[in-house]
Design a protein around this motif. Structure first.
Motif, mmCIF file in Angstrom:
data_model
loop_
_atom_site.group_PDB
_atom_site.id
_atom_site.type_symbol
_atom_site.label_atom_id
_atom_site.label_comp_id
_atom_site.label_asym_id
_atom_site.label_seq_id
_atom_site.Cartn_x
_atom_site.Cartn_y
_atom_site.Cartn_z
ATOM 1 N N GLN A 145 0.815 -1.261 0.166
ATOM 2 C CA GLN A 145 0.031 0.184 -0.009
ATOM 3 C C GLN A 145 0.767 1.174 0.047
ATOM 4 N N LEU A 146 1.839 1.228 1.023
ATOM 5 C CA LEU A 146 2.755 2.517 0.982
ATOM 6 C C LEU A 146 3.467 2.449 -0.497
ATOM 7 N N ALA A 147 3.876 1.356 -1.149
ATOM 8 C CA ALA A 147 4.470 1.584 -2.290
ATOM 9 C C ALA A 147 3.704 2.051 -3.347
ATOM 10 N N ARG A 148 2.224 1.975 -3.327
ATOM 11 C CA ARG A 148 1.460 2.428 -4.555
ATOM 12 C C ARG A 148 1.260 3.734 -4.173
ATOM 13 N N THR A 149 1.175 4.094 -3.048
ATOM 14 C CA THR A 149 0.968 5.488 -2.607
ATOM 15 C C THR A 149 2.290 6.345 -3.024
ATOM 16 N N ALA A 150 3.601 5.745 -2.689
ATOM 17 C CA ALA A 150 4.753 6.342 -3.036
ATOM 18 C C ALA A 150 4.646 6.625 -4.528
ATOM 19 N N LYS A 151 4.576 5.649 -5.277
ATOM 20 C CA LYS A 151 4.557 5.986 -6.706
ATOM 21 C C LYS A 151 3.598 6.817 -7.444
ATOM 22 N N LYS A 152 2.484 6.852 -6.749
ATOM 23 C CA LYS A 152 1.495 7.827 -7.175
ATOM 24 C C LYS A 152 1.899 9.188 -6.773
ATOM 25 N N GLU A 153 2.484 9.310 -5.569
ATOM 26 C CA GLU A 153 3.004 10.598 -5.037
ATOM 27 C C GLU A 153 4.179 11.277 -5.988
ATOM 28 N N ARG A 154 5.020 10.323 -6.637
ATOM 29 C CA ARG A 154 6.394 10.454 -7.358
ATOM 30 C C ARG A 154 5.676 11.010 -8.890
ATOM 31 N N ASP A 155 4.669 10.406 -9.087
ATOM 32 C CA ASP A 155 3.968 10.734 -10.652
ATOM 33 C C ASP A 155 3.299 11.999 -10.629
ATOM 34 N N ASP A 156 2.737 12.164 -9.456
ATOM 35 C CA ASP A 156 2.143 13.667 -9.492
ATOM 36 C C ASP A 156 2.821 14.715 -8.848
ATOM 37 N N ASN A 157 4.275 14.283 -8.923
ATOM 38 C CA ASN A 157 5.438 15.435 -8.164
ATOM 39 C C ASN A 157 4.802 15.904 -6.851
ATOM 40 N N LYS A 158 4.227 15.147 -6.163
ATOM 41 C CA LYS A 158 4.341 15.476 -4.836
ATOM 42 C C LYS A 158 5.181 15.314 -3.702
ATOM 43 N N PRO A 159 5.428 15.878 -2.504
ATOM 44 C CA PRO A 159 6.342 15.397 -1.684
ATOM 45 C C PRO A 159 6.185 13.866 -1.527
ATOM 46 N N PRO A 160 7.467 13.255 -1.009
ATOM 47 C CA PRO A 160 7.539 11.784 -0.995
ATOM 48 C C PRO A 160 7.165 11.190 0.236
ATOM 49 N N LYS A 161 5.996 11.654 0.935
ATOM 50 C CA LYS A 161 5.695 11.223 2.258
ATOM 51 C C LYS A 161 5.779 9.613 2.329
ATOM 52 N N SER A 162 5.171 8.861 1.476
ATOM 53 C CA SER A 162 5.099 7.647 1.680
ATOM 54 C C SER A 162 6.381 6.868 1.449
ATOM 55 N N ALA A 163 7.215 7.369 0.488
ATOM 56 C CA ALA A 163 8.767 6.830 0.702
ATOM 57 C C ALA A 163 9.197 7.126 1.784
#
Length: 177
Positions: A145-163
Motif C-alpha cells: 500500500q505504501l509503495a502504491r501511494t509512493a509511486k502515485k506521489e512521485r508521478d504527481d510530483n508531490k512530496p515523497p511522504k510515503s517513501a
C-alpha cells in the motif's frame, strides 16, 4: 694509559654509542606532529558521548572540551597543545577507539543505503518479496500500500511522504531484529 690512548678509547666508546642512536630527521618529526594535530582535530569533532568511549585522561578531555568552545586563532593554538599532549601518550588505543567509532558510522551509512535501495526497488516494482525474504515479520499489505501511494506521489510530483514512511518502516524492522 697515555692521554692519546685515553682519547682513542673515548672516541671508540662514542663510536659504539652512535650505532645505537636512531637518527630522526626534522621533517619526520614535523610529519609526526602534524599527524598528532590531525588526530586532535578528529577528537575535537566528537560529541561528549563519543568522547566517553575513547580512553583519554582528564587533561586530554579538558583540553578537547576547551578546544570545542574556542574559535579561530585560539582554536589553532589549542589544537597544537592537544598535539603536544598526545606526543607524551600512547596513541594506539586512542586511534583504535576512534576507528571503531568511524567504522560504526560507516556501517550505519551502508545500512541506510541498503534500505534506500530496498525502498526504491519496492516503489519501482511493487514487489515486496525481497523485503519479506530479509524481514519475515514485515507486513506485506502495508508495504504494498505504501509503495502504491509512493509511486502515485512521485508521478504527481508531490512530496515523497510515503517513501519516507517506507524507509522508516524498514528502519524499525532492522532495529527489531
Amino acid at each position: 694509559m697515555t692521554p692519546f690512548k685515553q682519547e682513542d678509547a673515548l672516541l671508540q666508546n662514542i663510536d659504539d654509542n652512535d650505532e645505537e642512536i636512531i637518527y630522526v630527521s626534522k621533517s619526520e618529526i614535523k610529519r609526526d606532529a602534524e599527524a598528532l594535530k590531525k588526530l586532535g582535530v578528529e577528537l575535537t569533532q566528537l560529541s561528549k558521548n563519543e568522547l566517553a568511549k575513547i580512553p583519554l585522561d582528564e587533561d586530554m578531555i579538558y583540553a578537547i572540551e576547551l578546544a570545542q568552545k574556542i574559535k579561530k586563532e585560539g582554536y589553532r593554538r589549542q589544537i597544537q597543545y592537544i598535539g603536544k599532549l598526545l606526543r607524551n601518550r600512547n596513541i594506539e588505543p586512542i586511534s583504535q577507539a576512534l576507528d571503531k567509532l568511524k567504522n560504526r558510522h560507516n556501517q550505519q551509512n551502508a545500512l541506510f543505503h541498503k534500505l534506500e535501495q530496498l525502498r526504491d526497488d519496492l516503489i519501482e516494482s511493487g514487489n515486496a518479496e525481497p523485503i519479506m525474504a530479509l524481514y519475515p515479520l514485515a507486513d506485506r499489505q502495508q508495504l504494498r500500500q505504501l509503495a502504491r501511494t509512493a509511486k502515485k506521489e512521485r508521478d504527481d510530483n508531490k512530496p515523497p511522504k510515503s517513501a519516507r514512511q517506507i524507509f522508516q518502516y524498514l528502519k524499525t524492522l532492522t532495529e527489531n531484529e
